[in-house]
Design an enzyme around this catalytic site. Structure first.
Site, PDB file in Angstrom:
ATOM      1  N   LYS A 196      -6.993  -4.942  -2.904  1.00 39.54           N
ATOM      2  CA  LYS A 196      -7.778  -5.458  -1.774  1.00 39.54           C
ATOM      3  C   LYS A 196      -8.715  -4.380  -1.262  1.00 39.54           C
ATOM      4  O   LYS A 196      -8.508  -3.197  -1.541  1.00 39.54           O
ATOM      5  CB  LYS A 196      -6.844  -5.934  -0.661  1.00 39.54           C
ATOM      6  CG  LYS A 196      -5.995  -4.835  -0.114  1.00 39.54           C
ATOM      7  CD  LYS A 196      -4.902  -5.359   0.792  1.00 39.54           C
ATOM      8  CE  LYS A 196      -4.075  -4.215   1.316  1.00 39.54           C
ATOM      9  NZ  LYS A 196      -4.851  -3.245   2.098  1.00 39.54           N
ATOM     10  N   HIS A 226     -10.681   0.824  -2.665  1.00 38.80           N
ATOM     11  CA  HIS A 226     -12.055   0.798  -2.172  1.00 38.80           C
ATOM     12  C   HIS A 226     -13.033   1.469  -3.136  1.00 38.80           C
ATOM     13  O   HIS A 226     -12.744   2.559  -3.650  1.00 38.80           O
ATOM     14  CB  HIS A 226     -12.148   1.552  -0.833  1.00 38.80           C
ATOM     15  CG  HIS A 226     -11.297   0.991   0.261  1.00 38.80           C
ATOM     16  ND1 HIS A 226     -11.322  -0.337   0.628  1.00 38.80           N
ATOM     17  CD2 HIS A 226     -10.391   1.587   1.090  1.00 38.80           C
ATOM     18  CE1 HIS A 226     -10.484  -0.523   1.635  1.00 38.80           C
ATOM     19  NE2 HIS A 226      -9.899   0.620   1.931  1.00 38.80           N
ATOM     20  N   ASP A 228      -4.536  -0.756  -1.763  1.00 37.27           N
ATOM     21  CA  ASP A 228      -5.835  -0.625  -1.111  1.00 37.27           C
ATOM     22  C   ASP A 228      -6.748   0.037  -2.151  1.00 37.27           C
ATOM     23  O   ASP A 228      -6.387   1.067  -2.733  1.00 37.27           O
ATOM     24  CB  ASP A 228      -5.650   0.282   0.125  1.00 37.27           C
ATOM     25  CG  ASP A 228      -6.611  -0.017   1.251  1.00 37.27           C
ATOM     26  OD1 ASP A 228      -6.997  -1.182   1.429  1.00 37.27           O
ATOM     27  OD2 ASP A 228      -6.978   0.941   1.983  1.00 37.27           O
ATOM     28  N   ASP A 264       0.796  -1.247   0.000  1.00 37.16           N
ATOM     29  CA  ASP A 264       0.000   0.000   0.000  1.00 37.16           C
ATOM     30  C   ASP A 264       0.828   1.295   0.000  1.00 37.16           C
ATOM     31  O   ASP A 264       0.579   2.193   0.816  1.00 37.16           O
ATOM     32  CB  ASP A 264      -0.966   0.003   1.200  1.00 37.16           C
ATOM     33  CG  ASP A 264      -1.959  -1.152   1.155  1.00 37.16           C
ATOM     34  OD1 ASP A 264      -1.891  -1.974   0.229  1.00 37.16           O
ATOM     35  OD2 ASP A 264      -2.803  -1.231   2.067  1.00 37.16           O
ATOM     36  N   HIS A 319     -17.399   2.858   0.676  1.00 39.30           N
ATOM     37  CA  HIS A 319     -16.950   1.628   1.345  1.00 39.30           C
ATOM     38  C   HIS A 319     -17.316   1.668   2.832  1.00 39.30           C
ATOM     39  O   HIS A 319     -17.252   2.714   3.473  1.00 39.30           O
ATOM     40  CB  HIS A 319     -15.427   1.474   1.172  1.00 39.30           C
ATOM     41  CG  HIS A 319     -14.926   0.131   1.580  1.00 39.30           C
ATOM     42  ND1 HIS A 319     -14.367  -0.117   2.810  1.00 39.30           N
ATOM     43  CD2 HIS A 319     -14.921  -1.049   0.922  1.00 39.30           C
ATOM     44  CE1 HIS A 319     -14.026  -1.404   2.888  1.00 39.30           C
ATOM     45  NE2 HIS A 319     -14.350  -1.984   1.753  1.00 39.30           N
ATOM     46  N   HIS A 365     -10.570   6.952   1.901  1.00 44.29           N
ATOM     47  CA  HIS A 365      -9.190   6.828   1.407  1.00 44.29           C
ATOM     48  C   HIS A 365      -9.122   5.781   0.301  1.00 44.29           C
ATOM     49  O   HIS A 365      -9.963   4.872   0.242  1.00 44.29           O
ATOM     50  CB  HIS A 365      -8.237   6.434   2.549  1.00 44.29           C
ATOM     51  CG  HIS A 365      -8.516   5.065   3.092  1.00 44.29           C
ATOM     52  ND1 HIS A 365      -9.504   4.811   4.013  1.00 44.29           N
ATOM     53  CD2 HIS A 365      -7.962   3.849   2.805  1.00 44.29           C
ATOM     54  CE1 HIS A 365      -9.545   3.522   4.276  1.00 44.29           C
ATOM     55  NE2 HIS A 365      -8.625   2.902   3.556  1.00 44.29           N
ATOM     56  N   CYS A 412      -1.929  -2.678   7.675  1.00 44.79           N
ATOM     57  CA  CYS A 412      -1.865  -3.652   6.578  1.00 44.79           C
ATOM     58  C   CYS A 412      -0.586  -4.481   6.576  1.00 44.79           C
ATOM     59  O   CYS A 412      -0.614  -5.661   6.213  1.00 44.79           O
ATOM     60  CB  CYS A 412      -2.086  -2.953   5.250  1.00 44.79           C
ATOM     61  SG  CYS A 412      -3.800  -2.369   5.132  1.00 44.79           S
TER      62      CYS A 412
HETATM   63  C1  VGL Z   1      -4.700   0.641   5.682  1.00 42.90           C
HETATM   64  C2  VGL Z   1      -6.269   1.474   7.128  1.00 42.90           C
HETATM   65  C3  VGL Z   1      -7.264   1.299   6.203  1.00 42.90           C
HETATM   66  C4  VGL Z   1      -3.268   0.288   5.401  1.00 42.90           C
HETATM   67  C5  VGL Z   1      -5.694   0.440   4.731  1.00 42.90           C
HETATM   68  O1  VGL Z   1      -2.889   0.155   4.221  1.00 42.90           O
HETATM   69  O2  VGL Z   1      -2.504   0.149   6.377  1.00 42.90           O
HETATM   70  N1  VGL Z   1      -5.008   1.152   6.866  1.00 42.90           N
HETATM   71  N2  VGL Z   1      -6.971   0.783   5.001  1.00 42.90           N
HETATM   72 ZN    ZN Z   2      -8.371   0.881   3.433  1.00 37.96          ZN
END
Ligand code: VGL
Ligand code: ZN
Length: 201
Positions: free
Chosen positions: A106, A48, A46, A8, A52, A81, A151
């Site tokens: 994801k 979404h 990430d 990410d 979401h 995000h 993550c």
């Molecule tokens: C993440 C919070 C929500 C991450 C992703 O990539 O760490 N954290 N979505």
């Molecule tokens: Zn996320």
């Protein structure tokens, strides 16, 4: 086979982004510098859909960082995000993606969040990453990226459960919450995860 998993490394997790990780952009040059040491490089993103269910804005009367029950799993509510196709969901512009042979996305199901690169948070659905890595012959997985305590941590714990030898590259990750990450480092060591600096590679 040594595999680098870059978690990410997206604009929304960088300083100034929607869910910024302090000093998150500092890991980008560190990661660019080590990619050639690996037999395979994989990235996650990430990704979404708008609205979401991990977004506080999707729940009336809820605030960012509140926790709710989402289909039987505790869910922290985040700022919007990494919305599919947005600039925030793009990779950091300086990240070298040429060596990445695949990108695993994801968090694409509106109803379930997925911190780990391997499974959703309720462990109901696989992303297919474990099977992909096994078919490719990957056995040693080196993790880096953002956020260390979300993550990256959940991906590593799933990797251990999937019987991959797992490493965390400490100077190539940053947490949202340093206190939480300290506790998680102990949990990872207890599960046999080796935590090292990129200069030790
Ligand atoms: C993440 C919070 C929500 C991450 C992703 O990539 O760490 N954290 N979505
Ligand atoms: Zn996320």
């Amino acid at each position: 086979m040594k595999t680098l998993i870059m978690i990410d490394l997206q604009n929304d997790f960088m300083p100034g982004g929607a869910l910024e990780v302090p000093d998150g952009d500092a890991v980008v040059p560190v990661i660019n510098a080590i990619q050639q040491k690996f037999d395979m490089v994989i990235a996650t993103q990430d990704w979404h859909p708008p609205g979401h269910k991990s977004f506080a804005s999707s729940h009336k009367g809820k605030k960012v960082f509140d926790t709710i029950d989402l289909h039987g799993t505790d869910q922290v509510l985040w700022p919007d995000h990494c919305v599919q196709g947005s600039k925030g969901a793009d990779f950091h512009p300086d990240l070298d993606l040429l060596p990445a042979e695949s990108i695993f996305r994801k968090g694409t199901d509106s109803e379930i969040d997925s911190y780990s690169a391997f499974f959703d948070n309720g462990h109901q659905k696989s992303t297919g990453l474990a099977g992909y890595l096994r078919e490719k012959g990957a056995d040693e997985l080196y993790f880096c990226g953002l956020a260390a305590d979300v993550c990256v941590y959940f991906s590593i714990m799933d990797a251990v459960n999937e019987a991959f030898t797992s490493f965390l590259l400490l100077d190539a990750t940053r947490p949202l919450d340093k206190g939480e990450f300290s506790l998680q480092k102990k949990k990872m060591r207890d599960r046999g995860v080796k935590i090292l600096q990129t200069k030790e590679l």
